[in-house]
Design a protein around this motif. Structure first.
Motif, short mmCIF file in Angstrom:
data_model
loop_
_atom_site.label_atom_id
_atom_site.label_comp_id
_atom_site.label_asym_id
_atom_site.label_seq_id
_atom_site.Cartn_x
_atom_site.Cartn_y
_atom_site.Cartn_z
N LYS A 220 36.63 29.33 46.17
CA LYS A 220 35.27 28.91 45.79
C LYS A 220 34.59 29.31 44.29
N THR A 221 35.25 30.71 44.14
CA THR A 221 34.75 31.48 43.22
C THR A 221 34.80 31.72 41.77
N ALA A 222 33.91 30.97 41.44
CA ALA A 222 34.27 30.66 38.86
C ALA A 222 35.33 31.82 38.66
N PHE A 223 35.93 31.15 38.19
CA PHE A 223 37.31 32.50 37.18
C PHE A 223 37.46 32.12 35.27
N PHE A 224 36.70 33.30 34.98
CA PHE A 224 36.36 33.52 33.64
C PHE A 224 37.48 34.41 32.90
N ALA B 106 46.21 51.62 25.91
CA ALA B 106 45.94 50.70 26.99
C ALA B 106 46.48 50.19 27.94
N ARG B 107 46.91 50.34 28.93
CA ARG B 107 47.88 50.12 29.74
C ARG B 107 48.06 49.13 29.81
N PRO B 108 49.59 48.47 30.35
CA PRO B 108 49.41 46.94 30.05
C PRO B 108 48.91 46.17 31.54
N ILE B 109 48.75 44.65 31.61
CA ILE B 109 48.49 44.25 32.49
C ILE B 109 49.58 42.86 32.92
N LYS B 110 49.27 42.81 34.02
CA LYS B 110 50.88 42.12 34.91
C LYS B 110 50.19 40.69 34.46
N THR B 111 50.64 39.87 33.91
CA THR B 111 50.85 38.15 34.97
C THR B 111 50.22 37.88 36.52
N GLU B 112 51.59 38.46 37.32
CA GLU B 112 51.44 38.37 39.04
C GLU B 112 49.79 38.66 39.03
N TRP B 113 49.53 40.50 39.10
CA TRP B 113 47.70 40.67 38.87
C TRP B 113 46.82 39.84 38.56
N ILE B 114 46.76 38.74 37.70
CA ILE B 114 46.06 37.88 37.33
C ILE B 114 46.17 36.51 38.10
N ASP B 115 47.14 36.40 38.37
CA ASP B 115 47.38 35.15 39.11
C ASP B 115 47.24 35.22 40.96
N GLU B 116 47.06 36.85 41.06
CA GLU B 116 46.40 36.36 42.47
C GLU B 116 45.30 36.37 42.79
N ILE B 117 44.69 37.14 41.61
CA ILE B 117 42.87 37.24 41.85
C ILE B 117 43.02 35.48 41.28
N TYR B 118 43.38 34.78 40.30
CA TYR B 118 42.99 33.36 40.14
C TYR B 118 43.34 32.70 41.58
N LEU C 154 41.58 45.47 34.31
CA LEU C 154 43.06 45.01 35.02
C LEU C 154 44.40 46.76 34.94
N ILE C 155 43.98 47.34 36.10
CA ILE C 155 44.90 48.20 35.45
C ILE C 155 45.97 48.37 36.57
N GLY C 156 46.19 47.30 37.44
CA GLY C 156 47.02 47.24 38.51
C GLY C 156 46.60 46.09 39.65
N SER C 157 47.67 45.66 40.98
CA SER C 157 47.70 44.86 41.69
C SER C 157 45.59 44.94 42.91
N VAL C 158 45.15 43.94 42.57
CA VAL C 158 44.17 44.70 43.37
C VAL C 158 44.13 43.83 44.93
N GLY C 159 45.32 43.25 45.12
CA GLY C 159 45.65 42.91 46.77
C GLY C 159 45.11 41.99 46.90
N LYS C 160 44.74 41.85 48.33
CA LYS C 160 43.85 40.61 49.02
C LYS C 160 41.99 41.04 49.13
N VAL C 161 41.83 40.41 48.24
CA VAL C 161 40.50 40.59 47.90
C VAL C 161 39.64 39.55 49.14
N GLN D 52 42.86 33.29 44.84
CA GLN D 52 41.85 33.79 45.37
C GLN D 52 40.43 33.58 44.91
N CYS D 53 40.59 33.22 44.32
CA CYS D 53 39.25 32.61 43.03
C CYS D 53 39.27 31.38 43.37
N ARG D 54 40.10 30.57 43.56
CA ARG D 54 40.08 29.02 43.84
C ARG D 54 40.63 28.92 45.36
N ASP D 55 40.48 29.47 46.10
CA ASP D 55 40.43 29.78 47.39
C ASP D 55 39.11 29.42 48.27
#
Length: 175
Positions: free
Chosen positions: A131-135, A112-124, A87-94, A126-129
């Motif tokens: 009902k997609t399993a998050f790993f 390696a390029r840094p990963i940002k917590t907010e990028w992970i948060d947006e995926i997390y 994950l090297i950038g925001s994915v936005g709405k998926v 959206q997974c909750r909404d």
């Protein structure tokens, strides 16, 4: 690792790989491609059902390639997954409808390029909404504190725990 759906891989070879996977149902196969458009085109034309032991996925590193998810949804598959790694950038709405599993992780290695917590948060979220399993696989070379160190030292903890969710269909089948 290679991409089974690279343009230089013949459809005949792909069919032979599918035959092997069909003949070995005791194994689970995860096929990951950066070319889900080709995967969808080839597999949608076949006169065979999806195999329950074959999981099909695509990688999405940032919002510039998020359209891959739309092609993945067209693929006949028992399990569809997205590898948001590295994950090297925001994915936005998926649109995660019909996506069973999301794997998230940072990049590793010297450059390696840094990963940002907010990028992970947006995926997390959206997974909750959806009902997609998050790993959550790993932070990679850059930790949650934005410090560079080994990926082992940075670990796998996100939001205070490890996330090893698996697709529901797999959990039901193995129960």
């Amino acid at each position: 690792m290679s991409d089974l759906f690279h343009p230089e891989v013949s459809e005949d070879f792909i069919r032979k790989v599918w035959d092997v996977m069909e003949d070995t149902p005791r194994h689970h196969y995860q096929i990951l491609t950066k070319r889900p458009d080709r995967m969808a085109a080839i597999l949608s034309d076949w006169d065979r059902p999806s195999l329950p032991n074959v999981w099909l996925g695509t990688s999405v590193e940032n919002k510039e390639v998020v359209e891959r998810v739309d092609y993945l949804r067209e693929v006949p598959a028992a399990i569809r997954f997205i590898s948001f790694e590295p994950l090297i950038g925001s994915v936005g709405k998926v649109n995660l409808s019909s996506i069973d599993w999301a794997i998230v992780g940072g990049e590793s290695g010297h450059a390696a390029r840094p990963i940002k917590t907010e990028w992970i948060d947006e995926i997390y979220e959206q997974c909750r909404d959806a009902k997609t399993a998050f790993f959550f696989k790993q932070w990679g070379t850059w930790g949650a504190d934005n410090k560079k160190r080994s990926k082992k030292a940075n670990g796998r903890s996100y939001r205070g725990r490890t996330w090893d969710e698996m697709p529901t269909a797999v959990l039901v089948a193995t129960s």
